[in-house]
Each structure stands twice: as structure tokens, then as C-alpha cells.
Write a protein that holds these residues in place. Structure first.
Motif, PDB file in Angstrom:
ATOM      1  N   ARG A  41       0.863  -1.178   0.000  1.00  0.00           N
ATOM      2  CA  ARG A  41       0.000   0.000   0.000  1.00  0.00           C
ATOM      3  C   ARG A  41       0.901   1.230   0.000  1.00  0.00           C
ATOM      4  N   ILE A  42       0.759   2.046  -1.014  1.00  0.00           N
ATOM      5  CA  ILE A  42       1.570   3.263  -1.086  1.00  0.00           C
ATOM      6  C   ILE A  42       0.779   4.395  -0.454  1.00  0.00           C
ATOM      7  N   LYS A  43       1.359   4.967   0.528  1.00  0.00           N
ATOM      8  CA  LYS A  43       0.732   6.099   1.186  1.00  0.00           C
ATOM      9  C   LYS A  43       0.833   7.296   0.236  1.00  0.00           C
ATOM     10  N   ARG A  44      -0.280   7.917  -0.042  1.00  0.00           N
ATOM     11  CA  ARG A  44      -0.267   9.087  -0.912  1.00  0.00           C
ATOM     12  C   ARG A  44       0.470  10.215  -0.193  1.00  0.00           C
ATOM     13  N   VAL A  45       1.598  10.548  -0.743  1.00  0.00           N
ATOM     14  CA  VAL A  45       2.408  11.609  -0.160  1.00  0.00           C
ATOM     15  C   VAL A  45       2.089  12.885  -0.923  1.00  0.00           C
ATOM     16  N   GLU A  46       1.682  13.881  -0.187  1.00  0.00           N
ATOM     17  CA  GLU A  46       1.389  15.174  -0.802  1.00  0.00           C
ATOM     18  C   GLU A  46       2.189  16.219  -0.054  1.00  0.00           C
ATOM     19  N   GLN A  47       2.922  16.999  -0.789  1.00  0.00           N
ATOM     20  CA  GLN A  47       3.785  17.987  -0.155  1.00  0.00           C
ATOM     21  C   GLN A  47       3.772  19.283  -0.952  1.00  0.00           C
ATOM     22  N   GLN A  48       3.900  20.371  -0.242  1.00  0.00           N
ATOM     23  CA  GLN A  48       3.994  21.701  -0.858  1.00  0.00           C
ATOM     24  C   GLN A  48       5.457  22.105  -0.922  1.00  0.00           C
ATOM     25  N   TYR A  49       5.846  22.688  -2.035  1.00  0.00           N
ATOM     26  CA  TYR A  49       7.180  23.251  -2.197  1.00  0.00           C
ATOM     27  C   TYR A  49       7.026  24.672  -2.716  1.00  0.00           C
ATOM     28  N   THR A  50       7.868  25.570  -2.233  1.00  0.00           N
ATOM     29  CA  THR A  50       7.922  26.923  -2.772  1.00  0.00           C
ATOM     30  C   THR A  50       9.210  27.038  -3.563  1.00  0.00           C
ATOM     31  N   VAL A  51       9.082  27.305  -4.856  1.00  0.00           N
ATOM     32  CA  VAL A  51      10.247  27.403  -5.728  1.00  0.00           C
ATOM     33  C   VAL A  51      10.214  28.731  -6.469  1.00  0.00           C
ATOM     34  N   ILE A  52      11.404  29.213  -6.804  1.00  0.00           N
ATOM     35  CA  ILE A  52      11.538  30.437  -7.596  1.00  0.00           C
ATOM     36  C   ILE A  52      12.401  30.098  -8.801  1.00  0.00           C
ATOM     37  N   PRO A  53      11.867  30.318 -10.015  1.00  0.00           N
ATOM     38  CA  PRO A  53      12.686  30.055 -11.207  1.00  0.00           C
ATOM     39  C   PRO A  53      13.976  30.869 -11.152  1.00  0.00           C
ATOM     40  N   GLU A  54      15.069  30.250 -11.604  1.00  0.00           N
ATOM     41  CA  GLU A  54      16.375  30.892 -11.500  1.00  0.00           C
ATOM     42  C   GLU A  54      16.841  31.553 -12.789  1.00  0.00           C
ATOM     43  N   PHE A  55      16.178  31.299 -13.918  1.00  0.00           N
ATOM     44  CA  PHE A  55      16.659  31.886 -15.163  1.00  0.00           C
ATOM     45  C   PHE A  55      16.351  33.377 -15.222  1.00  0.00           C
ATOM     46  N   LYS A  56      17.277  34.135 -15.765  1.00  0.00           N
ATOM     47  CA  LYS A  56      17.137  35.595 -15.869  1.00  0.00           C
ATOM     48  C   LYS A  56      16.738  36.030 -17.275  1.00  0.00           C
ATOM     49  N   THR A  57      16.884  35.106 -18.226  1.00  0.00           N
ATOM     50  CA  THR A  57      16.530  35.362 -19.616  1.00  0.00           C
ATOM     51  C   THR A  57      15.763  34.166 -20.140  1.00  0.00           C
ATOM     52  N   PHE A  58      14.667  34.434 -20.823  1.00  0.00           N
ATOM     53  CA  PHE A  58      13.909  33.371 -21.474  1.00  0.00           C
ATOM     54  C   PHE A  58      14.339  33.347 -22.934  1.00  0.00           C
ATOM     55  N   LYS A  59      14.981  32.252 -23.328  1.00  0.00           N
ATOM     56  CA  LYS A  59      15.507  32.127 -24.683  1.00  0.00           C
ATOM     57  C   LYS A  59      14.567  31.277 -25.521  1.00  0.00           C
ATOM     58  N   SER A  60      14.194  31.815 -26.684  1.00  0.00           N
ATOM     59  CA  SER A  60      13.335  31.067 -27.594  1.00  0.00           C
ATOM     60  C   SER A  60      13.732  31.411 -29.027  1.00  0.00           C
ATOM     61  N   ASN A  61      13.088  30.740 -29.986  1.00  0.00           N
ATOM     62  CA  ASN A  61      13.383  31.044 -31.379  1.00  0.00           C
ATOM     63  C   ASN A  61      12.845  32.409 -31.788  1.00  0.00           C
ATOM     64  N   GLN A  62      12.016  33.020 -30.960  1.00  0.00           N
ATOM     65  CA  GLN A  62      11.507  34.369 -31.216  1.00  0.00           C
ATOM     66  C   GLN A  62      12.435  35.442 -30.668  1.00  0.00           C
ATOM     67  N   GLY A  63      13.440  35.044 -29.898  1.00  0.00           N
ATOM     68  CA  GLY A  63      14.387  35.989 -29.321  1.00  0.00           C
ATOM     69  C   GLY A  63      14.657  35.672 -27.864  1.00  0.00           C
ATOM     70  N   ASP A  64      15.521  36.466 -27.269  1.00  0.00           N
ATOM     71  CA  ASP A  64      15.848  36.338 -25.854  1.00  0.00           C
ATOM     72  C   ASP A  64      15.120  37.451 -25.107  1.00  0.00           C
ATOM     73  N   PHE A  65      14.284  37.064 -24.142  1.00  0.00           N
ATOM     74  CA  PHE A  65      13.481  38.028 -23.400  1.00  0.00           C
ATOM     75  C   PHE A  65      13.922  38.053 -21.944  1.00  0.00           C
ATOM     76  N   GLU A  66      14.119  39.258 -21.433  1.00  0.00           N
ATOM     77  CA  GLU A  66      14.532  39.434 -20.042  1.00  0.00           C
ATOM     78  C   GLU A  66      13.392  39.049 -19.106  1.00  0.00           C
ATOM     79  N   VAL A  67      13.732  38.325 -18.060  1.00  0.00           N
ATOM     80  CA  VAL A  67      12.758  38.016 -17.014  1.00  0.00           C
ATOM     81  C   VAL A  67      12.765  39.207 -16.062  1.00  0.00           C
ATOM     82  N   ILE A  68      11.690  39.956 -16.067  1.00  0.00           N
ATOM     83  CA  ILE A  68      11.600  41.170 -15.253  1.00  0.00           C
ATOM     84  C   ILE A  68      11.221  40.832 -13.818  1.00  0.00           C
TER      85      ILE A  68
END
Length: 160
Positions: free
Chosen positions: A23-50
Motif C-alpha cells: 500500500r503506497i501512502k499518498r504523499v502530498e507535499q507543498q514546495y515553494t520554488v523560484i525560477p532561476e533563469f534571468k533570460t527566457f531564450k526562444s526562437n523568437q528571441g531572448d526576453f529578459e525576465v523582469i
């Protein structure tokens, strides 16, 4: 940011959540994360994460080496106006709703979807990239009546 999900995954090959022996106990957990990238790179260009807001991720063990990740993402990118090329702050908001199978899979299609998975660790930034790309606005304008740029001199017509 990398998130280790080892404690959320069932142990042992072939272990099933519906088995009477395991029997697998349903494990549910909350995490608070902050994306670390400062630039979003795509084929449309590089966009600054403000701006990025912390993401409250809810991680749930679904059994059979599967987990479910859910949360709401708020990120603001600096994207050039389609007419005058001035930077525009574009808020992007979307629901993250991801099922990940950590079981052994020989299906190459599944492997493409799991590019952000390394063992029992997921790379949150890499997981967010395709989701952000899918939520990019199709047209960005600094204002509805943007005049664009002069065809002769290249000056922003909004400024004179």
C-alpha cells in the motif's frame, strides 16, 4: 532550480499502489520554488525576465512511480513591441499541471517529455520553459494605437 522527489516515488520495480501487499501512502507535499533563469531564450528571441513570483507547487504521489505536480506560475517578461520595438512588460500566468512517470519507459515520445527529469530529480526551470513558450502572447503592443517606427529614419513614431 532542481527538486529531488525521491521520497515521493514508490520503491522497487513493479510495486503497484493497488496491490494488497504494498500500500503506497499518498504523499502530498507543498514546495515553494523560484525560477532561476534571468533570460527566457526562444526562437523568437531572448526576453529578459523582469519579475518572478514564488511558485507554490503541490507534489502528489499517484502510485506506480508516478507523481503529479500542480501550481500557478506568474512571470513577467520584457518583450519588444511588434510595431515600435520598445520593451513591454508582459505578465504571463498559467496553471502548471504535470504528470511525471519515473518508471522505466522505452517510448521515445515519453523520453522527449521527460527532458527535465534526471533520476528522481526534476529541473523546475527546464520544466517551465515549454509551458512559458506556449503561453507567450501572439502579438505584443506597447499601446493599442502604437504608431510603429519610421520607414525612412527608423525613429519611434510614438516619440515624434
Amino acid at each position: 532550480m532542481k527538486l529531488d522527489l525521491t521520497k515521493h516515488i514508490s520503491d522497487g520495480p513493479g510495486r503497484k499502489s493497488s496491490s494488497d501487499d504494498y500500500r503506497i501512502k499518498r504523499v502530498e507535499q507543498q514546495y515553494t520554488v523560484i525560477p532561476e533563469f534571468k533570460t527566457f531564450k526562444s526562437n523568437q528571441g531572448d526576453f529578459e525576465v523582469i519579475q518572478t513570483e514564488p511558485i507554490e507547487l503541490k507534489v502528489t504521489n499517484s502510485g506506480n512511480n508516478k507523481i503529479h505536480i500542480a501550481g500557478e506560475v506568474h512571470i513577467t517578461l520584457g518583450i519588444p513591441c511588434d510595431r515600435c520595438l520598445s520593451d513591454v512588460s508582459c505578465p504571463i500566468v498559467f496553471e502548471l499541471d504535470q504528470d511525471i512517470d519515473f518508471g522505466d519507459s522505452d517510448n521515445t515520445e515519453d523520453m522527449e517529455d521527460r527532458s527535465f527529469v534526471d533520476g528522481h530529480t526534476i529541473d523546475i526551470d527546464e520544466m517551465l520553459y515549454p509551458e512559458i513558450f506556449m503561453n507567450l502572447p501572439s502579438k505584443v503592443l506597447c499601446k493599442d494605437d502604437c504608431k510603429g517606427i519610421c520607414r525612412e529614419c527608423g525613429k519611434n513614431l510614438n516619440e515624434g
